[in-house]
Design a protein around this motif. Structure first.
Motif, PDB file in Angstrom:
ATOM      1  N   ALA A  93       0.830  -1.208   0.000  1.00 20.53           N
ATOM      2  CA  ALA A  93       0.000   0.000   0.000  1.00 20.53           C
ATOM      3  C   ALA A  93       0.861   1.253   0.000  1.00 20.53           C
ATOM      4  CB  ALA A  93      -0.927  -0.009   1.216  1.00 20.53           C
ATOM      5  N   ALA A  94       1.938   1.226   0.757  1.00 17.37           N
ATOM      6  CA  ALA A  94       2.848   2.376   0.808  1.00 17.37           C
ATOM      7  C   ALA A  94       3.458   2.643  -0.563  1.00 17.37           C
ATOM      8  CB  ALA A  94       3.950   2.129   1.835  1.00 17.37           C
ATOM      9  N   ALA A  95       3.867   1.566  -1.254  1.00 16.86           N
ATOM     10  CA  ALA A  95       4.490   1.702  -2.568  1.00 16.86           C
ATOM     11  C   ALA A  95       3.518   2.318  -3.573  1.00 16.86           C
ATOM     12  CB  ALA A  95       4.957   0.337  -3.068  1.00 16.86           C
ATOM     13  N   VAL A  96       2.304   1.779  -3.611  1.00 16.80           N
ATOM     14  CA  VAL A  96       1.319   2.247  -4.593  1.00 16.80           C
ATOM     15  C   VAL A  96       0.882   3.675  -4.300  1.00 16.80           C
ATOM     16  CG1 VAL A  96      -0.975   1.869  -5.536  1.00 16.80           C
ATOM     17  CG2 VAL A  96       0.506  -0.071  -5.075  1.00 16.80           C
ATOM     18  N   ALA A  97       0.563   3.961  -3.051  1.00 17.70           N
ATOM     19  CA  ALA A  97       0.088   5.300  -2.686  1.00 17.70           C
ATOM     20  C   ALA A  97       1.136   6.359  -3.014  1.00 17.70           C
ATOM     21  CB  ALA A  97      -0.259   5.330  -1.200  1.00 17.70           C
ATOM     22  N   ALA A  98       2.391   6.077  -2.664  1.00 14.31           N
ATOM     23  CA  ALA A  98       3.459   7.045  -2.933  1.00 14.31           C
ATOM     24  C   ALA A  98       3.714   7.178  -4.434  1.00 14.31           C
ATOM     25  CB  ALA A  98       4.735   6.621  -2.213  1.00 14.31           C
ATOM     26  N   LYS A 175      10.604   6.388  -8.732  1.00 14.88           N
ATOM     27  CA  LYS A 175      11.835   6.921  -8.142  1.00 14.88           C
ATOM     28  C   LYS A 175      11.516   7.975  -7.090  1.00 14.88           C
ATOM     29  CE  LYS A 175      16.169   9.253  -9.385  1.00 14.88           C
ATOM     30  NZ  LYS A 175      16.977   9.814 -10.500  1.00 14.88           N
ATOM     31  N   ARG A 176      10.578   8.857  -7.416  1.00 12.73           N
ATOM     32  CA  ARG A 176      10.166   9.893  -6.462  1.00 12.73           C
ATOM     33  C   ARG A 176       9.532   9.256  -5.228  1.00 12.73           C
ATOM     34  NH1 ARG A 176       9.373  15.191  -9.119  1.00 12.73           N
ATOM     35  NH2 ARG A 176       9.804  14.971 -11.350  1.00 12.73           N
ATOM     36  N   ALA A 177       8.704   8.245  -5.456  1.00 16.09           N
ATOM     37  CA  ALA A 177       7.994   7.588  -4.352  1.00 16.09           C
ATOM     38  C   ALA A 177       8.968   6.916  -3.395  1.00 16.09           C
ATOM     39  CB  ALA A 177       7.017   6.561  -4.915  1.00 16.09           C
TER      40      ALA A 177
END
Length: 231
Positions: A93-98, A175-177
């Motif tokens: 979830a952290a990966a996708v949201a960011a 990369k930004r995430a």
């Protein structure tokens, strides 16, 4: 008459590779969705925090139905997170949201590749409605005229270009995430590795789509050139 076996091979190969990538992607997200974040933040909270950290106040974070339906909509300025990502407190979830917020940051900072891709959308929306019919007509009429196929190739090349322009946009958002969730302490080193792996598999779906589009374009070009050589 041209040999159509090549296009069948390309389509079958593309479908097979795409299925494998999609299966692997879903498997990875399912696996990492089981890993709770030590920061205990939900996808919604992570998205809102990333937007705030970048001074973005005019983008809303909303929930959308489905699985892996997450996306950023620049038209109404919304970060759309699938129901699981919106509520979950996991590495996936952290990966996708960011990542989706990475697109919002691109939009806010006028990232050139995103601007170029967005500028192509209206033309592609119009082209996609009749391009398949032009290509079909071109193939059926190849013995009498190459004009329809030539037009179809030009139109199809726009979709191929769009697929390749999408690649730097997606990789840059990831990369930004990853940089932000690391810097902000959203994830531990182990969770960061999982988030990076999940985003890599997601990016591979775009790579496969771009290469498949290029292979199909080259096949149509070979039909066109072969027909001209026989004249």
């Amino acid at each position: 008459m041209y040999n159509s076996s090549g296009i069948y091979f390309i389509v079958i190969l593309a479908m097979g590779v795409s299925w494998i990538i999609q299966w692997r992607l879903r498997s990875k997200f399912s696996q990492y969705a089981q890993v709770g974040l030590q920061s205990n933040l939900s996808g919604k909270q992570i998205a809102e925090l990333m937007l705030a950290d970048h001074g973005i106040t005019d983008v809303r974070v909303i929930s959308t139905e489905g699985q892996l339906t997450d996306h950023y909509n620049p038209t109404d300025k919304t970060v759309n997170l699938s129901e699981a990502v919106y509520a979950e407190r996991s590495a996936a979830a952290a990966a996708v949201a960011a990542h989706e917020c990475g697109h919002a940051v691109q939009h806010a900072t006028a990232y050139s590749a995103l601007q170029f891709r967005s500028a192509m959308v209206p033309a592609l929306s119009a082209v996609s409605k009749f391009m398949p019919f032009v290509l079909l007509a071109g193939v059926l009429m190849i013995r009498s005229t190459v004009i329809p196929l030539g037009v179809g190739i030009v139109l199809f090349s726009l979709t191929t270009l769009f697929s390749f322009v999408t690649l730097p946009v997606e990789f840059d958002a990831s990369k930004r995430a990853l940089a932000w969730i690391d810097r902000r302490g959203i994830v531990t080193p182990q969770e960061h590795t999982m988030a990076k792996d999940a985003l890599w598999w997601a990016a591979m779906t775009y790579v496969v789509a771009a290469l498949s589009s290029l292979a199909t374009l080259l096949y149509y070009v070979s039909i066109f050139m072969g027909s001209r050589d026989r004249r």
